[in-house]
Each structure stands twice: as structure tokens, then as C-alpha cells.
Motif scaffolding. Structure first.
Motif, PDB file in Angstrom:
ATOM      1  N   LYS A  44       0.831  -1.208   0.000  1.00 23.47           N
ATOM      2  CA  LYS A  44       0.000   0.000   0.000  1.00 23.47           C
ATOM      3  C   LYS A  44       0.868   1.260   0.000  1.00 23.47           C
ATOM      4  O   LYS A  44       0.583   2.231  -0.704  1.00 23.47           O
ATOM      5  CB  LYS A  44      -0.931   0.012   1.202  1.00 23.47           C
ATOM      6  N   ASN A  46       4.012   1.370  -1.042  1.00 21.71           N
ATOM      7  CA  ASN A  46       4.719   1.389  -2.323  1.00 21.71           C
ATOM      8  C   ASN A  46       3.854   1.990  -3.427  1.00 21.71           C
ATOM      9  O   ASN A  46       4.366   2.672  -4.319  1.00 21.71           O
ATOM     10  CB  ASN A  46       5.184  -0.017  -2.699  1.00 21.71           C
ATOM     11  N   LYS A  47       2.550   1.766  -3.373  1.00 21.79           N
ATOM     12  CA  LYS A  47       1.641   2.373  -4.355  1.00 21.79           C
ATOM     13  C   LYS A  47       1.615   3.889  -4.194  1.00 21.79           C
ATOM     14  O   LYS A  47       1.550   4.630  -5.177  1.00 21.79           O
ATOM     15  CB  LYS A  47       0.240   1.778  -4.221  1.00 21.79           C
ATOM     16  N   LYS A  48       1.684   4.378  -2.952  1.00 19.13           N
ATOM     17  CA  LYS A  48       1.732   5.821  -2.720  1.00 19.13           C
ATOM     18  C   LYS A  48       3.014   6.410  -3.301  1.00 19.13           C
ATOM     19  O   LYS A  48       3.013   7.509  -3.845  1.00 19.13           O
ATOM     20  CB  LYS A  48       1.661   6.132  -1.217  1.00 19.13           C
ATOM     21  N   ALA A  50       4.691   5.235  -5.888  1.00 20.93           N
ATOM     22  CA  ALA A  50       4.526   5.262  -7.342  1.00 20.93           C
ATOM     23  C   ALA A  50       3.623   6.412  -7.766  1.00 20.93           C
ATOM     24  O   ALA A  50       3.901   7.114  -8.750  1.00 20.93           O
ATOM     25  CB  ALA A  50       3.969   3.928  -7.829  1.00 20.93           C
ATOM     26  N   ALA A  51       2.538   6.640  -7.018  1.00 23.94           N
ATOM     27  CA  ALA A  51       1.618   7.732  -7.343  1.00 23.94           C
ATOM     28  C   ALA A  51       2.318   9.081  -7.217  1.00 23.94           C
ATOM     29  O   ALA A  51       2.099   9.988  -8.027  1.00 23.94           O
ATOM     30  CB  ALA A  51       0.392   7.679  -6.438  1.00 23.94           C
ATOM     31  N   ALA A  52       3.181   9.214  -6.228  1.00 25.02           N
ATOM     32  CA  ALA A  52       3.922  10.463  -6.049  1.00 25.02           C
ATOM     33  C   ALA A  52       4.863  10.706  -7.222  1.00 25.02           C
ATOM     34  O   ALA A  52       5.040  11.843  -7.662  1.00 25.02           O
ATOM     35  CB  ALA A  52       4.697  10.442  -4.735  1.00 25.02           C
ATOM     36  N   VAL A  54       4.375   9.745 -10.342  1.00 25.23           N
ATOM     37  CA  VAL A  54       3.530  10.187 -11.457  1.00 25.23           C
ATOM     38  C   VAL A  54       3.141  11.648 -11.262  1.00 25.23           C
ATOM     39  O   VAL A  54       3.195  12.451 -12.205  1.00 25.23           O
ATOM     40  CB  VAL A  54       2.273   9.290 -11.583  1.00 25.23           C
ATOM     41  N   SER A  55       2.798  12.009 -10.043  1.00 34.27           N
ATOM     42  CA  SER A  55       2.426  13.380  -9.734  1.00 34.27           C
ATOM     43  C   SER A  55       3.570  14.346 -10.046  1.00 34.27           C
ATOM     44  O   SER A  55       3.359  15.417 -10.602  1.00 34.27           O
ATOM     45  CB  SER A  55       2.028  13.479  -8.260  1.00 34.27           C
ATOM     46  N   TRP A  72       9.544  16.537  -4.517  1.00 35.45           N
ATOM     47  CA  TRP A  72       9.510  15.077  -4.697  1.00 35.45           C
ATOM     48  C   TRP A  72      10.534  14.402  -3.790  1.00 35.45           C
ATOM     49  O   TRP A  72      10.249  13.396  -3.152  1.00 35.45           O
ATOM     50  CB  TRP A  72       9.756  14.700  -6.143  1.00 35.45           C
ATOM     51  N   GLN A  76       9.594  11.758  -1.099  1.00 44.48           N
ATOM     52  CA  GLN A  76      10.169  10.421  -1.242  1.00 44.48           C
ATOM     53  C   GLN A  76      10.809   9.968   0.067  1.00 44.48           C
ATOM     54  O   GLN A  76      10.633   8.822   0.486  1.00 44.48           O
ATOM     55  CB  GLN A  76      11.199  10.422  -2.379  1.00 44.48           C
TER      56      GLN A  76
END
Length: 138
Positions: A44, A46-48, A50-52, A54-55, A72, A76
């Protein structure tokens, strides 16, 4: 052999307990139980992460943006700490304490975040999580 059935043998929710060492490599008697990086709780976070990413890409546009890159990096670092917090199942302090006379840190996300925010501790925990994630090693 049905290769697709082999995934049933992989237990990504398994935990392992390791002993924390001080910066000189001496065992401290503090036992940390960690989860795999592939466990649901850690995935969960790790998905955040990845979303960051992309953002950031969207914020940078075509030419890039130093302010977005700096933001970022800060995000991170926080998310990597969050990942380590999610990976820790428990901490057994033994006879040790965080600050003299104050006992161990509380067994909360905030207490665990303080614990892994110490670089020498976070590095060890990250290594243990990586070891556990490679379930093929013996």
C-alpha cells in the motif's frame, strides 16, 4: 509442472526477527520483526510512492521544474520512512530504552517512525525487509 500453482508457495506475509546492532556492529538486544516488502501493508505504501512519482512528472511538464523535484525528494524521503514503518511488525526492546529513564518508544506508528528515522537503524531495517522479500534465499 504447473508454474502458475507455484505462487501458492510464496508467503509474502511471513515475518522474520533480527537483532539491531549499534553503529559499531555490536548487538543491542533489541529484536525487530519485519514483514516482506511484498506484504499487503507495505505494498500500500509502495503504491503511494509510485503515485507520487507520477504526480511529479505531471508537475514538471515538458521542461522540468526544480521546485517540483525538490518537493519530490522530500516526499520520497517521508514515504520511504512510511514504508519501513509499515514493514515493522513489532519491536522487542529487551532491557533497552530510547532515552535514558524514559523507556522504549511507544508501539505506535509515530514511535516506530522515530525509531527508523535514525539513519543507522533505517538502513538495517531496509536490509532485513529486502532479505525477506527474496523468499527464494535459504
Amino acid at each position: 509442472m504447473a508454474i502458475s500453482k507455484l505462487s501458492q508457495k510464496a508467503d509474502y506475509e511471513a515475518t522474520a526477527t533480527r537483532e539491531l546492532k549499534d553503529p559499531d556492529g555490536e548487538p543491542l538486544g533489541i529484536k525487530v520483526t519485519v514483514r516482506s516488502d511484498r506484504s499487503e501493508k507495505v505494498k500500500k505504501v509502495n503504491k503511494k510512492i509510485a503515485a507520487a512519482a507520477v504526480s511529479l512528472r505531471v508537475a514538471q511538464g515538458e521542461a522540468g521544474n526544480d521546485a517540483a523535484s525538490e518537493a519530490w525528494i522530500e516526499k520520497q524521503e517521508k514515504l520511504q520512512i512510511d514504508r519501513l514503518v509499515a514493514a515493522i511488525a513489532s519491536i522487542d526492546w529487551g532491557d533497552e530504552e530510547w532515552e535514558k529513564g524514559k523507556g522504549p518508544l511507544p508501539a505506535t506508528d509515530d514511535g516506530t517512525r522515530t525509531f527508523v528515522s535514525e539513519d543507522w537503524i533505517g538502513v538495517q531495517v531496509a536490509e532485513w525487509v529486502a532479505e525477506l522479500s527474496d523468499f527464494t534465499k535459504k
